[in-house]
Design a protein around this motif. Structure first.
Motif, PDB file in Angstrom:
ATOM      1  N   THR A 129       0.828  -1.222   0.000  1.00 54.11           N
ATOM      2  CA  THR A 129       0.000   0.000   0.000  1.00 54.11           C
ATOM      3  C   THR A 129       0.860   1.269   0.000  1.00 54.11           C
ATOM      4  OG1 THR A 129      -0.139  -0.308   2.383  1.00 54.11           O
ATOM      5  CG2 THR A 129      -2.050  -0.970   1.103  1.00 54.11           C
ATOM      6  N   THR A 130       1.899   1.269   0.794  1.00 54.45           N
ATOM      7  CA  THR A 130       2.716   2.482   0.917  1.00 54.45           C
ATOM      8  C   THR A 130       3.426   2.790  -0.393  1.00 54.45           C
ATOM      9  OG1 THR A 130       3.101   1.901   3.211  1.00 54.45           O
ATOM     10  CG2 THR A 130       4.530   3.565   2.292  1.00 54.45           C
ATOM     11  N   ILE A 131       4.077   1.776  -0.965  1.00 51.67           N
ATOM     12  CA  ILE A 131       4.896   2.029  -2.152  1.00 51.67           C
ATOM     13  C   ILE A 131       4.028   2.441  -3.344  1.00 51.67           C
ATOM     14  CG2 ILE A 131       5.005  -0.391  -2.924  1.00 51.67           C
ATOM     15  CD1 ILE A 131       7.877   2.153  -3.034  1.00 51.67           C
ATOM     16  N   ARG A 132       2.790   1.914  -3.421  1.00 51.10           N
ATOM     17  CA  ARG A 132       1.912   2.299  -4.540  1.00 51.10           C
ATOM     18  C   ARG A 132       1.613   3.798  -4.488  1.00 51.10           C
ATOM     19  NH1 ARG A 132      -3.052  -1.469  -5.042  1.00 51.10           N
ATOM     20  NH2 ARG A 132      -3.998  -0.078  -3.552  1.00 51.10           N
ATOM     21  N   LYS A 133       1.366   4.299  -3.305  1.00 54.07           N
ATOM     22  CA  LYS A 133       1.066   5.739  -3.154  1.00 54.07           C
ATOM     23  C   LYS A 133       2.300   6.589  -3.454  1.00 54.07           C
ATOM     24  CE  LYS A 133      -2.694   5.627   0.172  1.00 54.07           C
ATOM     25  NZ  LYS A 133      -3.214   4.320   0.011  1.00 54.07           N
ATOM     26  N   ILE A 134       3.456   6.094  -3.042  1.00 53.71           N
ATOM     27  CA  ILE A 134       4.684   6.857  -3.297  1.00 53.71           C
ATOM     28  C   ILE A 134       4.952   6.927  -4.802  1.00 53.71           C
ATOM     29  CG2 ILE A 134       7.199   6.756  -3.019  1.00 53.71           C
ATOM     30  CD1 ILE A 134       6.675   5.646  -0.176  1.00 53.71           C
ATOM     31  N   VAL A 135       4.782   5.785  -5.476  1.00 55.72           N
ATOM     32  CA  VAL A 135       5.014   5.760  -6.923  1.00 55.72           C
ATOM     33  C   VAL A 135       4.047   6.711  -7.622  1.00 55.72           C
ATOM     34  CG1 VAL A 135       4.755   4.273  -8.961  1.00 55.72           C
ATOM     35  CG2 VAL A 135       6.082   3.476  -6.991  1.00 55.72           C
ATOM     36  N   ARG A 136       2.797   6.730  -7.172  1.00 50.80           N
ATOM     37  CA  ARG A 136       1.812   7.640  -7.791  1.00 50.80           C
ATOM     38  C   ARG A 136       2.272   9.089  -7.617  1.00 50.80           C
ATOM     39  NH1 ARG A 136      -3.532   7.111  -5.048  1.00 50.80           N
ATOM     40  NH2 ARG A 136      -3.225   4.916  -5.492  1.00 50.80           N
ATOM     41  N   MET A 137       2.797   9.403  -6.436  1.00 47.23           N
ATOM     42  CA  MET A 137       3.278  10.771  -6.169  1.00 47.23           C
ATOM     43  C   MET A 137       4.413  11.148  -7.122  1.00 47.23           C
ATOM     44  SD  MET A 137       3.993  11.720  -2.226  1.00 47.23           S
ATOM     45  CE  MET A 137       3.486  10.312  -1.328  1.00 47.23           C
ATOM     46  N   ILE A 138       5.338  10.198  -7.308  1.00 48.35           N
ATOM     47  CA  ILE A 138       6.521  10.488  -8.142  1.00 48.35           C
ATOM     48  C   ILE A 138       6.103  10.626  -9.607  1.00 48.35           C
ATOM     49  CG2 ILE A 138       8.750   9.552  -8.919  1.00 48.35           C
ATOM     50  CD1 ILE A 138       9.064   8.281  -6.150  1.00 48.35           C
ATOM     51  N   LYS A 139       5.133   9.806 -10.023  1.00 43.73           N
ATOM     52  CA  LYS A 139       4.641   9.921 -11.398  1.00 43.73           C
ATOM     53  C   LYS A 139       3.954  11.269 -11.621  1.00 43.73           C
ATOM     54  CE  LYS A 139       3.563   5.337 -13.138  1.00 43.73           C
ATOM     55  NZ  LYS A 139       2.456   4.384 -13.224  1.00 43.73           N
ATOM     56  N   LEU A 140       3.132  11.657 -10.650  1.00 43.56           N
ATOM     57  CA  LEU A 140       2.442  12.947 -10.769  1.00 43.56           C
ATOM     58  C   LEU A 140       3.445  14.102 -10.822  1.00 43.56           C
ATOM     59  CD1 LEU A 140      -0.606  12.500  -8.360  1.00 43.56           C
ATOM     60  CD2 LEU A 140      -0.679  12.885 -10.828  1.00 43.56           C
ATOM     61  N   ALA A 141       4.620  13.856 -10.224  1.00 43.04           N
ATOM     62  CA  ALA A 141       5.670  14.888 -10.242  1.00 43.04           C
ATOM     63  C   ALA A 141       6.438  14.887 -11.564  1.00 43.04           C
ATOM     64  CB  ALA A 141       6.621  14.670  -9.080  1.00 43.04           C
ATOM     65  N   GLY A 142       6.058  13.980 -12.498  1.00 44.14           N
ATOM     66  CA  GLY A 142       6.609  14.055 -13.853  1.00 44.14           C
ATOM     67  C   GLY A 142       7.694  13.063 -14.200  1.00 44.14           C
TER      68      GLY A 142
END
Ligand code: SF4
Length: 456
Positions: free
Chosen positions: A363-376
């Motif tokens: 759960t944690t890593i999925r949210k982190i990856v989404r954050m990094i993707k949204l950051a471009g």
């Protein structure tokens, strides 16, 4: 996972213990407690919350004495309640009093509890620490054993992981299960005060210089006559003839500035990072970014071995607890959002090697990856500094249901898709073993299911 501390000899033992517990707060954040003896009475205080919230100046003033046993709790056996919080105290009006704090989990808790209940021993909690102290009190009071004999009986009867500090009104004892699953280290400071704790970082904070691990199945007695290292119970120790140190202490749980099982934790993590990089020859990326904090040194090792620059692209809010050790899924989800943030304008257009220590539920890593993707970020290659976790732990880590574990529910490809990364690799078991000086002395059961002690 919990943290324990024991102090002997300092007139402000409670204050010293609270300082030490603060240094091992990462091992448990739900509740904490201290039992302090002034030689006549064992005073007890415990509460839900963090050490700095619970042990205020006013509270510490109510805990006079020169012997202390303390605990920071992450719930495994028994819910997150004050009743289950350690230390546990056994008090008799005109006779002895005992207090105990433990780190670990017992695999034959139910059988031992039933046996004690049949002998009219009563319990106020579901916590293994209470079982341990009541077992000892029963052996001492009902069976006329001395403390050392009682501990030896405990080691024969009770199976599991237990690193324990135990005090009477005038003595401190430390002892540890024959497999030494959880870390436990002790030493003396310049004034001769004895300190024992789960991690050596506590001993650093309290200015303890010389230090040693509590031996497997070993008992150390501290009283007005000094320190007596009774050593391991030979019959007990010979039975298994090896340790089963928890390898996850190196991967995730312990602070990187701690030393145990003969290793500096940060060096093991750096080696893990190097091994991950060796598995990745030819991967082109702009930066290596750790998921802070436990993967920081893995990313350092990866960067050094690969030549890809290290960047601290993720920032962690240190005022939020560790997400993995929050007991409820809803609380975990909320914590992840509050815990990490990305550097502004850093990830845009970059190919990123993202390093994390492990995937438990994912759960944690999925949210982190989404954050990094949204950051471009253009590409994210996730590297995990441990093999896939497929089995639950019965020795102090709360992963009771195998179905909660991502690697047990999904294939590697499915996990990659669910997390949303371009590639995903775990550290393989051989590489993990190569990062350790004594690889045969470790438990790897959450990866390979080979439990050193079966749950009874
Ligand atoms: S099962 Fe895993 S977490 Fe539990 S003691 Fe063994 S290595 Fe550590």
């Amino acid at each position: 996972m919990c943290g324990i501390i024991g102090i002997y000899g300092n007139p402000e033992a409670a204050r010293m213990a609270a300082l030490g517990m603060f240094a091992e707060q990462h091992r448990g954040q739900e509740s904490c407690g201290l039992a302090v003896s002034d030689g006549k009475v064992i005073h007890l205080y415990k509460s839900m919350g963090l050490v700095k919230e619970v042990f205020t100046d006013e509270v510490l003033k109510t805990l006079p004495g020169y012997i202390a046993v303390g605990h920071v709790r992450y719930p495994t056996k028994g819910a997150a309640t004050k009743f289950n919080t350690q230390p546990h105290l056994v008090e008799t009006l005109f006779g002895p009093s005992y207090a105990l704090a433990s780190n670990g989990d017992l695999v034959n808790y139910d059988q031992i509890r039933a046996r004690l209940e049949a002998e009219n021993v009563y319990f106020n909690s579901d916590n293994d620490g209470e079982l341990l102290v009541k077992y000892l009190a029963w052996q001492i009071i009902a069976k006329n054993k001395d403390v050392v004999e009682a501990i030896r009986c405990l080691m024969k009867d009770i199976k599991g992981a237990y690193s324990c500090v135990f005090c009477t009104r005038k003595e401190l004892y430390m002892f540890r299960d024959p497999l030494s699953i959880r870390p436990m280290i002790w030493g003396k400071n310049i004034n001769g005060d004895v300190v024992v704790a789960s991690e050596s970082c506590v001993l650093d904070i309290l200015d303890v210089n010389g230090r040693s691990e509590v031996p497997a199945a070993g008992i150390i007695e501290v009283n007005a006559d000094g320190v007596k290292v009774i050593g391991n119970n030979p019959a007990q120790y010979r039975q298994q003839n090896h340790h089963s140190y928890c390898v996850f202490e190196h991967i995730y749980f312990s602070r990187p500035d701690s030393y145990h099982f003969g290793e500096n934790v940060f060096e093991v993590r750096e080696d893990i990072g190097r091994k991950l990089a060796e598995q990745d020859k030819g991967l082109e990326a702009d930066c290596v970014v750790p998921v802070p904090d436990s993967a920081n040194f893995m990313a350092v090792g990866y960067s050094a071995a690969s030549g890809i620059p290290l960047s601290l692209g993720l920032i962690r809010n240190h005022y939020i607890g560790r997400t993995f050790i929050k007991p409820e899924q809803t609380i975990r989800d909320e914590s992840v959002r509050q815990k990490f943030n990305v550097l502004p304008n850093f990830f845009k257009g970059k190919k990123v090697v993202l390093v994390d220590d492990s995937i438990v539920r994912g759960t944690t890593i999925r949210k982190i990856v989404r954050m990094i993707k949204l950051a471009g970020a253009e590409e994210i290659h996730l590297r995990i500094g441990s093999p896939a976790i497929c089995y639950s732990c019965y020795y102090g880590i709360d992963t009771p249901h195998r179905e909660e574990l991502a690697a047990n529910r999904y294939s590697l490809e499915e996990i990659k898709e669910r997390i949303g990364v371009n590639s995903l690799k775990y550290l393989d078991m051989n590489s993990l073993r190569e990062c350790l000086k004594e690889p045969d002395e470790y438990c790897y059961a959450c990866f390979d299911g080979k439990y050193p002690l079966e749950k009874e």
